[in-house]
Design a protein around this motif. Structure first.
Motif, PDB file in Angstrom:
ATOM      1  N   ASP A   1       0.927  -1.093  -0.066  1.00  0.00           N
ATOM      2  CA  ASP A   1       0.229  -0.273  -0.074  1.00  0.00           C
ATOM      3  C   ASP A   1       1.070   1.441   0.008  1.00  0.00           C
ATOM      4  O   ASP A   1       1.364   1.395   0.338  1.00  0.00           O
ATOM      5  N   SER A   2       0.998   2.034  -1.102  1.00  0.00           N
ATOM      6  CA  SER A   2       1.522   3.035  -0.892  1.00  0.00           C
ATOM      7  C   SER A   2       1.651   4.428  -0.204  1.00  0.00           C
ATOM      8  O   SER A   2       2.681   4.977  -0.173  1.00  0.00           O
ATOM      9  N   SER A   3       0.836   4.357   0.429  1.00  0.00           N
ATOM     10  CA  SER A   3       0.074   5.337   0.587  1.00  0.00           C
ATOM     11  C   SER A   3       0.497   5.273   2.566  1.00  0.00           C
ATOM     12  O   SER A   3       0.222   6.281   3.379  1.00  0.00           O
ATOM     13  N   ARG A   4       0.964   3.542   2.749  1.00  0.00           N
ATOM     14  CA  ARG A   4       1.566   3.408   4.411  1.00  0.00           C
ATOM     15  C   ARG A   4       3.424   3.939   3.898  1.00  0.00           C
ATOM     16  O   ARG A   4       3.699   3.605   3.391  1.00  0.00           O
ATOM     17  N   SER A   5       3.858   4.290   5.189  1.00  0.00           N
ATOM     18  CA  SER A   5       4.926   4.217   5.311  1.00  0.00           C
ATOM     19  C   SER A   5       5.288   3.389   6.000  1.00  0.00           C
ATOM     20  O   SER A   5       6.624   2.680   5.073  1.00  0.00           O
ATOM     21  N   TYR A   6       4.710   2.092   6.536  1.00  0.00           N
ATOM     22  CA  TYR A   6       5.620   0.946   6.724  1.00  0.00           C
ATOM     23  C   TYR A   6       6.514   1.200   8.090  1.00  0.00           C
ATOM     24  O   TYR A   6       6.955   0.401   8.785  1.00  0.00           O
ATOM     25  N   VAL A   7       6.862   2.320   7.962  1.00  0.00           N
ATOM     26  CA  VAL A   7       8.518   2.270   9.029  1.00  0.00           C
ATOM     27  C   VAL A   7       8.122   2.970  10.471  1.00  0.00           C
ATOM     28  O   VAL A   7       7.175   4.482  10.064  1.00  0.00           O
ATOM     29  N   TRP A   8       8.618   2.744  11.522  1.00  0.00           N
ATOM     30  CA  TRP A   8       8.125   3.779  13.173  1.00  0.00           C
ATOM     31  C   TRP A   8       9.293   5.022  12.932  1.00  0.00           C
ATOM     32  O   TRP A   8       9.166   5.640  13.022  1.00  0.00           O
TER      33      TRP A   8
END
Lengths: 220, 296
Positions: A199-206
């Motif tokens: 999902d390109s709208s999410r960064s996945y990185v904290w």
């Protein structure tokens, strides 16, 4: 297909070059890296003259391996270093010294694109890592300045014969090869993401809070 | 009586020289394959220059790239070798000699004052990583003159365990690689360290680069699947050699894992430029030396 440029050159000559053209360069080029760029720009800002002439000339982002042979110098290996480090300082030199050719690898940012368009200059990309190939095209070390900065950071004045192949990465009309490549890459990335269920709208990185690698950052 | 110290120094010098001037055979094959498969004319021209350059460097015995990096050494100590000597001093001698004789570029500076002694030695450089192998009857040394175009694109990110980890990793590596563009000199070898702590993740990523043969998969099928996914994704971007457009952006993806905390997974991403410089040899207690990556 390929074009020959002899240094010193002129605005007229470089205005004819377009992104993607293959170029071979002959004449005098000056190497310059991080510390040399800083010193040159500071000298100019203080109103001092540089010890060498860059007008209508070329700067090569390169820290060569140079060997002392008797009373002269011999270039053993010479290839491009990453140019984006010099975007601001390089643009300053293009504007103030009318540098026509800036040679390096990777790409350069917006300030440089603007400076090249206004002054009439081009950014040429050499193949990274090809130091044996390019060293054979250096026919003579004419001079060296600022050796106090160390061998890689010094400015070496090199006489080159058909230095190349070099690819026009930014031309004097505001076009950059990077933007052309990225346009295609962006389309490919959206199909990669959908194939990989990303999902390109999410960064996945904290952490870090701003993801360091984001395709948005690629925009000049 | 063999002077092992002398053997180590000579071997370390030879490793630096071979690494700087000659690509490992598997890397050459991978570049050749990339050249043959490349459909973009501009990408193909880049790969042609790379292959010509590597051939020329090997023929004349000069450095493939002018950035001969910072001298790193990975030493694996075989406990059955019975060897009990200092390797630091002979390795330092080797670096000093290689800097003059190969020659290597004197890159090493003081990180605060920028002083460059011109020797590639100082303030902890050359840096030596030590590892033990309880079964080996030799000491294995890998020399890595590590260029900084690729090194300076290394990244560490933290992914929470609420996310799907493999997808997050693919996303991070693709984005980081596209942001780096041509500066790490693609086609690169990508090293991934997944798990552990911050330092472990980056260290595993660095070590993963030197896995041989190039492109061999991790024995754990879950890791191997991820390696293949990331490689396929990178080579579908169209970024290509030197990021000028083309089919091959990456020669191989090697990943290593380590157990980590239930909250968050560190991901270390490292790059090796196409001028993949590493060379390994084994030194036996009788003074015999076997070169692994560069046999002649």
């Amino acid at each position: 297909m390929s074009q020959e440029i002899r240094l010193p050159t002129s605005e007229e000559v470089v205005r004819k070059l377009r992104v993607g053209d293959i170029v071979y360069v002959s004449g005098i080029v000056h190497t310059m890296r991080d510390m040399g760029h800083r010193r040159a720009v500071e000298m100019i800002k203080r109103g001092e003259e540089l010890p060498f002439n860059l007008e209508n000339g070329a700067i090569w982002h390169c820290g060569p391996i140079v060997r002392r042979v008797d009373n002269s110098w011999e270039v053993v290996a010479a290839g491009p270093t990453s140019s984006s480090r010099f975007t601001e300082l390089g643009a300053e030199l293009v504007r103030r010294q009318r540098v026509r050719l800036t040679i390096g690898k990777g790409t350069m940012g917006k300030s440089m694109v603007d400076a090249l368009r206004e002054v009439g200059g081009v950014y040429l990309i050499a193949t990274g890592g090809c130091a044996a190939l390019y060293a054979k095209q250096v026919v003579k070390v004419e001079n060296v300045y600022w050796l106090d900065l160390g061998m890689p950071e010094a400015t070496w004045v090199l006489r080159v014969e058909r230095l190349g192949p070099l690819v026009v990465g930014i031309d004097s009309h505001g076009n950059s090869l990077e933007q052309i490549v990225l346009e295609k890459v962006r389309q490919n990335v959206s199909s990669i993401y959908s194939r990989e269920k990303i999902d390109s709208s999410r960064s996945y990185v904290w952490w870090p809070k701003k993801i360091p690698g984001s395709i948005e950052a690629c925009k000049i | 009586m063999v002077d092992i110290s002398e053997v180590i120094s000579k071997t370390a010098y030879e490793l630096l020289k071979r690494a700087a001037t000659k690509l490992p055979q598997d890397v050459k094959w991978a570049l050749r394959r990339a050249y043959e498969n490349e459909s973009s004319p501009i990408g193909k021209a880049q790969l042609k220059a790379m292959l010509d350059n590597a051939e020329m460097a090997e023929k004349y015995g000069i450095s493939i790239c002018q950035d001969t990096g910072t001298p790193l050494f990975f030493v694996k100590w075989g406990l059955k070798s019975g060897l009990n000597i200092d390797v630091r001093r002979p390795i330092m001698e080797a670096v000093k000699k290689a800097t003059i004789d190969v020659p290597l570029r004197p890159n090493v500076i003081n990180p605060l004052t920028k002083e460059n002694p011109g020797t590639n030695i100082g303030w902890g450089m050359p840096y030596i990583y030590y590892d033990l192998d309880p079964e080996a009857d030799y000491v294995e040394i890998t020399a890595v003159p590590k260029g900084f175009g690729s090194e300076a694109k290394s990244t560490l990110v933290w992914i929470t365990t609420s996310e799907p980890i493999p997808e997050a990793i693919v996303r991070c590596v693709v984005d980081n690689t596209l942001t780096a563009m041509g500066e790490p000199c693609p086609p690169t070898i990508v090293g991934l360290g997944i798990g552990g702590t911050a330092d472990i993740a980056l260290h595993l990523a660095k070590k993963a680069i030197f896995r041989t043969p190039l492109g061999s998969l991790h024995p754990d099928p879950v890791v191997a699947e991820l390696e293949q996914r990331v490689l396929k994704a990178l080579n579908s971007t169209g970024l290509g050699p030197m990021a000028m457009g083309g089919d091959t952006t990456c020669l191989a993806v090697h990943a290593e894992i380590c157990g980590t905390h239930t909250a968050v997974v560190p991901l270390g991403i490292t790059y090796q430029c196409w001028v993949a410089r590493y060379s390994t040899a084994r030194i036996y207690p009788n003074g015999e030396v076997v070169y692994i990556t560069h046999p002649e």
